[in-house]
Design an enzyme around this catalytic site. Structure first.
Site, PDB file in Angstrom:
ATOM      1  N   MET A  13       0.727  -1.297   0.028  1.00 50.26           N
ATOM      2  CA  MET A  13      -0.190   0.029  -0.015  1.00 50.26           C
ATOM      3  C   MET A  13       0.978   1.215  -0.102  1.00 50.26           C
ATOM      4  SD  MET A  13      -3.076  -0.947   0.053  1.00 50.26           S
ATOM      5  CE  MET A  13      -4.233   0.328   0.412  1.00 50.26           C
ATOM      6  N   ASP A  32      12.128   2.449   4.311  1.00 54.89           N
ATOM      7  CA  ASP A  32      11.751   1.235   4.416  1.00 54.89           C
ATOM      8  C   ASP A  32      12.957   0.429   4.636  1.00 54.89           C
ATOM      9  OD1 ASP A  32       8.636  -0.271   3.528  1.00 54.89           O
ATOM     10  OD2 ASP A  32      10.418  -1.628   3.638  1.00 54.89           O
ATOM     11  N   LEU A  66       2.529   1.004   8.197  1.00 49.76           N
ATOM     12  CA  LEU A  66       3.423  -0.369   8.466  1.00 49.76           C
ATOM     13  C   LEU A  66       2.284  -1.464   8.930  1.00 49.76           C
ATOM     14  CD1 LEU A  66       5.937   2.043  10.832  1.00 49.76           C
ATOM     15  CD2 LEU A  66       6.499   0.578   9.005  1.00 49.76           C
ATOM     16  N   THR A  97      -3.467  -0.056   9.861  1.00 48.26           N
ATOM     17  CA  THR A  97      -4.466  -0.508  10.697  1.00 48.26           C
ATOM     18  C   THR A  97      -4.031  -0.965  11.952  1.00 48.26           C
ATOM     19  OG1 THR A  97      -5.751  -1.036   8.628  1.00 48.26           O
ATOM     20  CG2 THR A  97      -6.482  -1.896  10.620  1.00 48.26           C
ATOM     21  N   ARG A 124     -10.737   0.186   1.098  1.00 50.05           N
ATOM     22  CA  ARG A 124     -10.564  -0.450  -0.297  1.00 50.05           C
ATOM     23  C   ARG A 124      -9.350  -1.229  -0.470  1.00 50.05           C
ATOM     24  NH1 ARG A 124     -12.547   5.154  -3.332  1.00 50.05           N
ATOM     25  NH2 ARG A 124     -14.737   5.045  -2.511  1.00 50.05           N
ATOM     26  N   LYS A 172     -12.244   1.961  11.040  1.00 54.70           N
ATOM     27  CA  LYS A 172     -11.569   1.026  10.048  1.00 54.70           C
ATOM     28  C   LYS A 172     -11.878  -0.408  10.527  1.00 54.70           C
ATOM     29  CE  LYS A 172      -8.734  -0.844   7.254  1.00 54.70           C
ATOM     30  NZ  LYS A 172      -8.670  -0.962   5.870  1.00 54.70           N
ATOM     31  N   ASN A 175     -15.255  -1.449   9.559  1.00 56.22           N
ATOM     32  CA  ASN A 175     -15.326  -1.682   8.238  1.00 56.22           C
ATOM     33  C   ASN A 175     -14.726  -3.288   7.825  1.00 56.22           C
ATOM     34  OD1 ASN A 175     -15.506  -0.722   5.132  1.00 56.22           O
ATOM     35  ND2 ASN A 175     -13.118  -1.491   5.558  1.00 56.22           N
ATOM     36  N   ASN A 176     -13.759  -3.290   8.378  1.00 60.34           N
ATOM     37  CA  ASN A 176     -12.782  -4.513   8.050  1.00 60.34           C
ATOM     38  C   ASN A 176     -13.570  -5.788   8.622  1.00 60.34           C
ATOM     39  OD1 ASN A 176     -11.026  -2.933   6.527  1.00 60.34           O
ATOM     40  ND2 ASN A 176      -9.200  -4.063   7.162  1.00 60.34           N
ATOM     41  N   TYR A 177     -14.151  -5.802   9.804  1.00 65.11           N
ATOM     42  CA  TYR A 177     -14.920  -6.988  10.110  1.00 65.11           C
ATOM     43  C   TYR A 177     -15.891  -7.449   9.003  1.00 65.11           C
ATOM     44  CZ  TYR A 177     -18.688  -9.602  12.432  1.00 65.11           C
ATOM     45  OH  TYR A 177     -19.391 -10.746  12.604  1.00 65.11           O
TER      46      TYR A 177
HETATM   47  P1  NAD Z   1       3.204  -4.584   3.456  1.00 73.16           P
HETATM   48  O1  NAD Z   1       3.566  -5.802   4.398  1.00 73.16           O
HETATM   49  O2  NAD Z   1       3.042  -4.826   2.234  1.00 73.16           O
HETATM   50  O3  NAD Z   1       4.002  -3.140   3.869  1.00 73.16           O
HETATM   51  C1  NAD Z   1       4.529  -3.025   5.096  1.00 73.16           C
HETATM   52  C2  NAD Z   1       5.979  -2.336   4.920  1.00 73.16           C
HETATM   53  O4  NAD Z   1       6.465  -1.735   6.033  1.00 73.16           O
HETATM   54  C3  NAD Z   1       6.968  -3.161   4.187  1.00 73.16           C
HETATM   55  O5  NAD Z   1       7.479  -2.624   2.857  1.00 73.16           O
HETATM   56  C4  NAD Z   1       8.025  -3.548   5.204  1.00 73.16           C
HETATM   57  O6  NAD Z   1       9.340  -3.558   4.848  1.00 73.16           O
HETATM   58  C5  NAD Z   1       7.713  -1.956   5.978  1.00 73.16           C
HETATM   59  N1  NAD Z   1       8.650  -2.319   7.397  1.00 73.16           N
HETATM   60  C6  NAD Z   1       8.203  -3.056   8.359  1.00 73.16           C
HETATM   61  N2  NAD Z   1       8.866  -2.706   9.605  1.00 73.16           N
HETATM   62  C7  NAD Z   1       9.382  -1.589   9.295  1.00 73.16           C
HETATM   63  C8  NAD Z   1      10.460  -0.889   9.980  1.00 73.16           C
HETATM   64  N3  NAD Z   1      10.672  -1.146  11.294  1.00 73.16           N
HETATM   65  N4  NAD Z   1      10.954   0.154   9.370  1.00 73.16           N
HETATM   66  C9  NAD Z   1      10.718   0.489   8.079  1.00 73.16           C
HETATM   67  N5  NAD Z   1       9.753  -0.064   7.401  1.00 73.16           N
HETATM   68  C10 NAD Z   1       9.040  -1.420   8.121  1.00 73.16           C
HETATM   69  O7  NAD Z   1       1.750  -4.094   4.196  1.00 73.16           O
HETATM   70  P2  NAD Z   1       0.503  -3.393   3.255  1.00 73.16           P
HETATM   71  O8  NAD Z   1      -0.098  -4.382   2.621  1.00 73.16           O
HETATM   72  O9  NAD Z   1       1.145  -2.311   2.547  1.00 73.16           O
HETATM   73  O10 NAD Z   1      -0.394  -2.736   4.505  1.00 73.16           O
HETATM   74  C11 NAD Z   1       0.182  -1.742   5.601  1.00 73.16           C
HETATM   75  C12 NAD Z   1      -0.946  -1.150   6.159  1.00 73.16           C
HETATM   76  O11 NAD Z   1      -2.104  -0.902   5.615  1.00 73.16           O
HETATM   77  C13 NAD Z   1      -1.412  -2.476   7.133  1.00 73.16           C
HETATM   78  O12 NAD Z   1      -1.923  -2.106   8.539  1.00 73.16           O
HETATM   79  C14 NAD Z   1      -2.591  -3.192   6.450  1.00 73.16           C
HETATM   80  O13 NAD Z   1      -3.553  -3.728   7.526  1.00 73.16           O
HETATM   81  C15 NAD Z   1      -3.355  -1.665   5.864  1.00 73.16           C
HETATM   82  N6  NAD Z   1      -3.973  -1.993   4.757  1.00 73.16           N
HETATM   83  C16 NAD Z   1      -3.675  -2.909   3.780  1.00 73.16           C
HETATM   84  C17 NAD Z   1      -4.442  -3.042   2.583  1.00 73.16           C
HETATM   85  C18 NAD Z   1      -4.085  -3.882   1.322  1.00 73.16           C
HETATM   86  O14 NAD Z   1      -4.997  -4.092   0.577  1.00 73.16           O
HETATM   87  N7  NAD Z   1      -2.856  -4.342   1.338  1.00 73.16           N
HETATM   88  C19 NAD Z   1      -5.622  -2.123   2.308  1.00 73.16           C
HETATM   89  C20 NAD Z   1      -5.726  -1.420   3.551  1.00 73.16           C
HETATM   90  C21 NAD Z   1      -5.232  -1.071   4.701  1.00 73.16           C
END
Ligand code: NAD
Length: 305
Positions: A13, A32, A66, A97, A124, A172, A175-177
């Site tokens: 994301m 990252d 994160l 989240t 989304r 959120k 929604n996610n539930y």
């Molecule tokens: P992801 O695992 O793809 O990305 C997380 C990123 O954080 C990774 O690139 C990782 O390297 C980085 N990271 C972790 N620890 C770190 C640190 N200590 N320092 C620096 N970087 C660090 O996850 P995502 O799918 O992008 O989701 C991120 C958040 O958004 C989550 O909380 C998720 O629940 C929420 N979310 C995801 C979606 C989806 O469809 N993927 C949709 C809505 C919300």
């Protein structure tokens, strides 16, 4: 426009969201653990942050995207964290989240340092993040909401100011539930259809044409699991984390949620069977695999008539 934006967390994301900000003229410093993701942002014009403290010192808005509360808290507290290094007046906008109680703690700690907190989790799917069509649920003071709105408009096309800090994350979870539970219900229903030997395209056309229709079945399933693509998207691991947040928050608030508990355990089972890293629509495949049912698939490009 704000002078400097920190963006920590360039995953499925965060990377497209940060890319939209950079392409639309915001000045970004990014961080990252994955250096490939950082390099991609640098190629668009972002600066690579040296550390969390470096980002906190040089930005007036620090965004975190994160996986969970664990990472957000780890990067916020301590001598090398955001709170200890950010200048007074900095806004910490967490878009992950996370546990709303962690947001409450972060917000209280932020105010001790003269900082403010915004929780703006994202609704989304990942494909919407790719197209800058995210939906944001924002908890913020009116002043902070006004400041972050141009950033949200650059990453998405729908923003709801839910109330003060903490209300974004709570919205959120509600929604996610619903969204995650629907993937489980869809998975079970499609497995039953397969076991009955029904034509999956007919079953889908019927489900999408009645009150059984739902966003997961309409928007996510045909492009992902039903097309044989279980690359994330949103992983079963992250969906399980969100269900843990829902169940824990419901316990704390004395709200019985037996369906949430059952779906949570189904996702636990999927993770135990090493399906945690696939897209959450893949729960349909997991149910079929453990029951030795042929996985549901639709022909390439299939759309309900
Ligand atoms: P992801 O695992 O793809 O990305 C997380 C990123 O954080 C990774 O690139 C990782 O390297 C980085 N990271 C972790 N620890 C770190 C640190 N200590 N320092 C620096 N970087 C660090 O996850 P995502 O799918 O992008 O989701 C991120 C958040 O958004 C989550 O909380 C998720 O629940 C929420 N979310 C995801 C979606 C989806 O469809 N993927 C949709 C809505 C919300």
């Amino acid at each position: 426009m704000t002078s400097k934006i920190g963006f920590i967390g360039l995953g499925r994301m965060g990377k497209p969201m940060a890319s939209h900000l950079q392409k639309k003229g915001f000045d970004l410093i990014v961080l990252d653990l994955n250096q490939q993701a950082v390099a991609e942002l640098v190629s668009l014009g972002s600066t690579a942050g040296k550390s969390v403290a470096d980002i906190a010192r040089s930005c007036n808005i620090v965004i975190t995207m994160l996986p969970s509360s664990i990472e957000v808290e780890k990067l916020s507290y301590g001598p090398d964290g955001i709170f200890a290094n950010a200048a007074k007046g900095t806004i910490l906008m967490d878009m992950s989240t996370i546990d709303p109680l962690a947001t409450d703690r972060l917000s209280a700690e932020a105010s001790k340092h003269g900082l403010t907190m915004v929780d703006a989790p994202v609704g989304r799917l990942a494909e919407h993040a790719d197209r800058a069509e995210c939906l944001f649920m924002v908890g913020a003071s009116d002043a902070d909401f006004k400041t972050v709105t141009p950033l949200l408009n650059a990453m998405g096309n729908s923003t709801f100011h839910c109330g003060p800090v903490g209300t974004g994350g709570r919205t959120k979870l509600v929604n996610n539930y619903v969204a995650i539970t629907l993937t489980q219900v869809n998975g079970e229903a499609l497995a039953l259809s397969q076991r009955f030997g029904l034509d999956i395209t007919k079953t889908l056309a019927v489900l999408l044409g009645t009150s059984a229709n739902n966003g997961q079945l309409r928007m996510n399933f045909p492009n992902k699991v039903l097309a044989g693509d279980t690359t994330p998207g949103f992983t079963i691991d992250l969906a399980h984390k969100d269900l843990s947040l829902v169940v824990n928050a419901a316990h704390a608030a004395k709200v019985p949620m037996p369906v949430a508990a059952a779906v949570h355990e189904s996702f636990s089972q999927a993770r135990a069977a090493e399906f945690g890293a696939i897209d959450f629509s893949g729960i349909a495949d997991v149910i079929c695999e453990v029951s030795k049912i042929q996985k549901p698939r639709v022909p390439k490009g299939w759309k309900p008539s």
